[in-house]
Design a protein around this motif. Sequence first.
Motif, PDB file in Angstrom:
ATOM      1  N   SER A 194      -4.010  -3.989  -4.263  1.00  0.00           N
ATOM      2  CA  SER A 194      -3.429  -2.647  -4.105  1.00  0.00           C
ATOM      3  C   SER A 194      -3.601  -1.837  -5.390  1.00  0.00           C
ATOM      4  N   LYS A 195      -3.497  -2.484  -6.537  1.00  0.00           N
ATOM      5  CA  LYS A 195      -3.674  -1.757  -7.801  1.00  0.00           C
ATOM      6  C   LYS A 195      -5.145  -1.377  -7.988  1.00  0.00           C
ATOM      7  N   PHE A 196      -6.030  -2.231  -7.511  1.00  0.00           N
ATOM      8  CA  PHE A 196      -7.469  -1.908  -7.541  1.00  0.00           C
ATOM      9  C   PHE A 196      -7.733  -0.666  -6.685  1.00  0.00           C
ATOM     10  N   GLU A 197      -7.171  -0.651  -5.505  1.00  0.00           N
ATOM     11  CA  GLU A 197      -7.363   0.504  -4.615  1.00  0.00           C
ATOM     12  C   GLU A 197      -6.809   1.774  -5.261  1.00  0.00           C
ATOM     13  N   ALA A 198      -5.659   1.652  -5.918  1.00  0.00           N
ATOM     14  CA  ALA A 198      -5.057   2.828  -6.555  1.00  0.00           C
ATOM     15  C   ALA A 198      -5.952   3.341  -7.678  1.00  0.00           C
ATOM     16  N   GLU A 199      -6.461   2.419  -8.497  1.00  0.00           N
ATOM     17  CA  GLU A 199      -7.316   2.858  -9.613  1.00  0.00           C
ATOM     18  C   GLU A 199      -8.610   3.471  -9.095  1.00  0.00           C
ATOM     19  N   THR A 200      -9.116   2.933  -7.993  1.00  0.00           N
ATOM     20  CA  THR A 200     -10.323   3.505  -7.382  1.00  0.00           C
ATOM     21  C   THR A 200     -10.062   4.947  -6.934  1.00  0.00           C
ATOM     22  N   LEU A 201      -8.897   5.162  -6.325  1.00  0.00           N
ATOM     23  CA  LEU A 201      -8.537   6.525  -5.907  1.00  0.00           C
ATOM     24  C   LEU A 201      -8.526   7.478  -7.092  1.00  0.00           C
ATOM     25  N   VAL A 202      -7.929   7.024  -8.200  1.00  0.00           N
ATOM     26  CA  VAL A 202      -7.812   7.866  -9.393  1.00  0.00           C
ATOM     27  C   VAL A 202      -9.202   8.211  -9.917  1.00  0.00           C
ATOM     28  N   ARG A 203     -10.071   7.201  -9.991  1.00  0.00           N
ATOM     29  CA  ARG A 203     -11.438   7.446 -10.490  1.00  0.00           C
ATOM     30  C   ARG A 203     -12.185   8.419  -9.599  1.00  0.00           C
ATOM     31  N   ASP A 204     -12.087   8.201  -8.277  1.00  0.00           N
ATOM     32  CA  ASP A 204     -12.811   9.067  -7.343  1.00  0.00           C
ATOM     33  C   ASP A 204     -12.326  10.507  -7.458  1.00  0.00           C
ATOM     34  N   TRP A 205     -11.030  10.667  -7.565  1.00  0.00           N
ATOM     35  CA  TRP A 205     -10.440  12.015  -7.678  1.00  0.00           C
ATOM     36  C   TRP A 205     -10.942  12.701  -8.950  1.00  0.00           C
ATOM     37  N   SER A 206     -10.961  11.958 -10.042  1.00  0.00           N
ATOM     38  CA  SER A 206     -11.393  12.525 -11.315  1.00  0.00           C
ATOM     39  C   SER A 206     -12.838  13.004 -11.239  1.00  0.00           C
ATOM     40  N   ARG A 207     -13.692  12.162 -10.648  1.00  0.00           N
ATOM     41  CA  ARG A 207     -15.109  12.520 -10.537  1.00  0.00           C
ATOM     42  C   ARG A 207     -15.273  13.732  -9.633  1.00  0.00           C
ATOM     43  N   ARG A 208     -14.585  13.674  -8.511  1.00  0.00           N
ATOM     44  CA  ARG A 208     -14.778  14.727  -7.511  1.00  0.00           C
ATOM     45  C   ARG A 208     -14.340  16.088  -8.036  1.00  0.00           C
ATOM     46  N   TYR A 209     -13.271  16.108  -8.815  1.00  0.00           N
ATOM     47  CA  TYR A 209     -12.711  17.396  -9.243  1.00  0.00           C
ATOM     48  C   TYR A 209     -12.865  17.650 -10.736  1.00  0.00           C
ATOM     49  N   ASP A 210     -13.661  16.803 -11.407  1.00  0.00           N
ATOM     50  CA  ASP A 210     -13.926  16.990 -12.823  1.00  0.00           C
ATOM     51  C   ASP A 210     -12.624  17.124 -13.619  1.00  0.00           C
ATOM     52  N   ARG A 211     -11.745  16.187 -13.383  1.00  0.00           N
ATOM     53  CA  ARG A 211     -10.476  16.190 -14.102  1.00  0.00           C
ATOM     54  C   ARG A 211     -10.381  14.934 -14.962  1.00  0.00           C
TER      55      ARG A 211
ATOM     56  N   ARG B 139       0.801  -1.239   0.000  1.00  0.00           N
ATOM     57  CA  ARG B 139       0.000   0.000   0.000  1.00  0.00           C
ATOM     58  C   ARG B 139       0.831   1.286   0.000  1.00  0.00           C
ATOM     59  N   PRO B 140       1.909   1.360   0.782  1.00  0.00           N
ATOM     60  CA  PRO B 140       2.632   2.644   0.801  1.00  0.00           C
ATOM     61  C   PRO B 140       3.095   3.078  -0.590  1.00  0.00           C
ATOM     62  N   ILE B 141       3.490   2.141  -1.433  1.00  0.00           N
ATOM     63  CA  ILE B 141       3.953   2.515  -2.782  1.00  0.00           C
ATOM     64  C   ILE B 141       2.769   2.587  -3.747  1.00  0.00           C
ATOM     65  N   ASN B 142       1.960   1.556  -3.765  1.00  0.00           N
ATOM     66  CA  ASN B 142       0.947   1.475  -4.830  1.00  0.00           C
ATOM     67  C   ASN B 142      -0.272   2.366  -4.581  1.00  0.00           C
ATOM     68  N   VAL B 143      -0.676   2.493  -3.322  1.00  0.00           N
ATOM     69  CA  VAL B 143      -1.883   3.272  -3.030  1.00  0.00           C
ATOM     70  C   VAL B 143      -1.501   4.685  -2.559  1.00  0.00           C
ATOM     71  N   ASP B 144      -0.683   4.759  -1.505  1.00  0.00           N
ATOM     72  CA  ASP B 144      -0.263   6.104  -1.049  1.00  0.00           C
ATOM     73  C   ASP B 144       0.533   6.798  -2.149  1.00  0.00           C
ATOM     74  N   GLY B 145       1.344   6.030  -2.875  1.00  0.00           N
ATOM     75  CA  GLY B 145       2.125   6.616  -3.974  1.00  0.00           C
ATOM     76  C   GLY B 145       1.211   7.261  -5.003  1.00  0.00           C
ATOM     77  N   THR B 146       0.106   6.599  -5.315  1.00  0.00           N
ATOM     78  CA  THR B 146      -0.847   7.162  -6.281  1.00  0.00           C
ATOM     79  C   THR B 146      -1.512   8.412  -5.690  1.00  0.00           C
ATOM     80  N   ARG B 147      -1.810   8.359  -4.401  1.00  0.00           N
ATOM     81  CA  ARG B 147      -2.422   9.537  -3.752  1.00  0.00           C
ATOM     82  C   ARG B 147      -1.474  10.744  -3.835  1.00  0.00           C
TER      83      ARG B 147
END
Length: 402
Positions: A201-218, A143-151
């Motif tokens: 961990s890659k699923f969690e990272a992709e979920t973060l990316v999707r949520d961020w995109s939706r939330r901030y219209d990016r 998680r520290p690399i794959n999920v927090d790294g993506t954050r």
Amino acid sequence: MSSGRHRAVAFAPIRPRPQRRTGSLGFARRSAKVQMSSVAITGATGFLGLHLVRELLVRNHDLIALVRDPGALDRIARFLELVGEPSRLLDALPRRISIVESDVSLPMLGLSPKAFQRLADDVDVVWHSAASTELHDDLESLRPINVDGTRHILELVSAGQRRPLLCHVSTAFVAGARREGVVYESELNGSAGFENAYEESKFEAETLVRDWSRRYDRTVVVARPSILVTDRPPHADLPMHTLLSLGQIMRDAATRLCGTSRTAVRVVGHPQGHLNFLPVERAAQVLARLTEAEHPRRVSTYHVVQGHDVSVRVLMDLMETLAPLQMTMQSAAPAEQTALEAFLDRSPTAAMLSHRRRYDDTRTVSLLGPPTSPIRVDLDYLSAGIGAAPVAPPAPRLGNRS
Ligand SMILES: NC(=O)c1ccc[n+]([C@@H]2O[C@H](COP(=O)([O-])OP(=O)(O)OC[C@H]3O[C@@H](n4cnc5c(N)ncnc54)[C@H](OP(=O)(O)O)[C@@H]3O)[C@@H](O)[C@H]2O)c1
């Protein structure tokens, strides 16, 4: 194998800088062709990253490499030399690649606030390829690399005044423990669970990316390659790849538990099982082209796959050339397993032997056209890429392999 559960991904709000407005459509959405002046890349020293660096350079993009190794430029140069790039490209590297020593697992990538903001303001596109690809590691290590790294990369693109485009390298294996049917590019569903913590961990990272995109219209580009392979033999200047490390783990276990003479093992698999192996050079080409394309959706997810699958029996044949094994496929684990059979049953390779799913790549094909590569990924191709030489003369086949 699969637990059927996945942790809800905690989403810490990542506030982007105020955006320019564009007419009645509200906040600008980057759907037009990206005019790049500055491309940053994480994971530039990895198996995929090196090939992506090569493709981007050849396509005339200058790069900012976000790397933890201060010697990264030398590693990139040695790789480019290995793959036969001309000396004029090698000579131009110090001018064309800026190295920023950074660690994606650290807040602000381990940079000072000033350096972080300067970096954010300097980039137009960020390719996020850095990850731990250790299939045997547990979630807490990954998680520290794959999920927090993506954050942390999301925080970087949020802070950038030029509204940089995030291109996130995910994996086709976010499909997890689902073994049959067609996986679509629009899907991201963890309900089937995961076959290993890397997938999760890659699923969690992709979920973060999707949520961020939706939330901030990016707009974000998510690339999901299948299993990356090469027919280039192992070399000190070419990073390990999945098949090579899985094969080595299997060979070490076989030698440790059974010595060097060829040993019969029963493995669980599906006779119609198949896997998608994609030449890493082609993956990098597709990713480089995605960088320059127009993306019609806020979250544009692309399966990056080879046009044909390979029978799981080819994987068994491949493992037999690497390790002194004689593998027989069964539909279920034997009631009494040898120590080696129990080891193999728990390994990521075992789960792959039952895969029958296909990855739909309609979006990739409609954007970039059908794959034109004449490369046939088969036993010869895969054997070349793991430097396979038979460990002992082939033994007579045991049991029914069909
Ligand atoms: N390989 C595959 O079959 C495959 C298939 C589908 C998707 N993918 C995805 O493709 C991406 C690249 O995979 P790969 O095969 O190239 O992996 P890799 O060869 O293991 O390379 C990983 C890269 O990430 C960097 N990295 C790791 N931890 C880091 C950290 N804390 N801070 C900064 N950089 C860090 C590594 O840097 P160092 O050189 O310093 O270690 C290296 O450059 C990953 O996102 C992976 O999930 C891979």
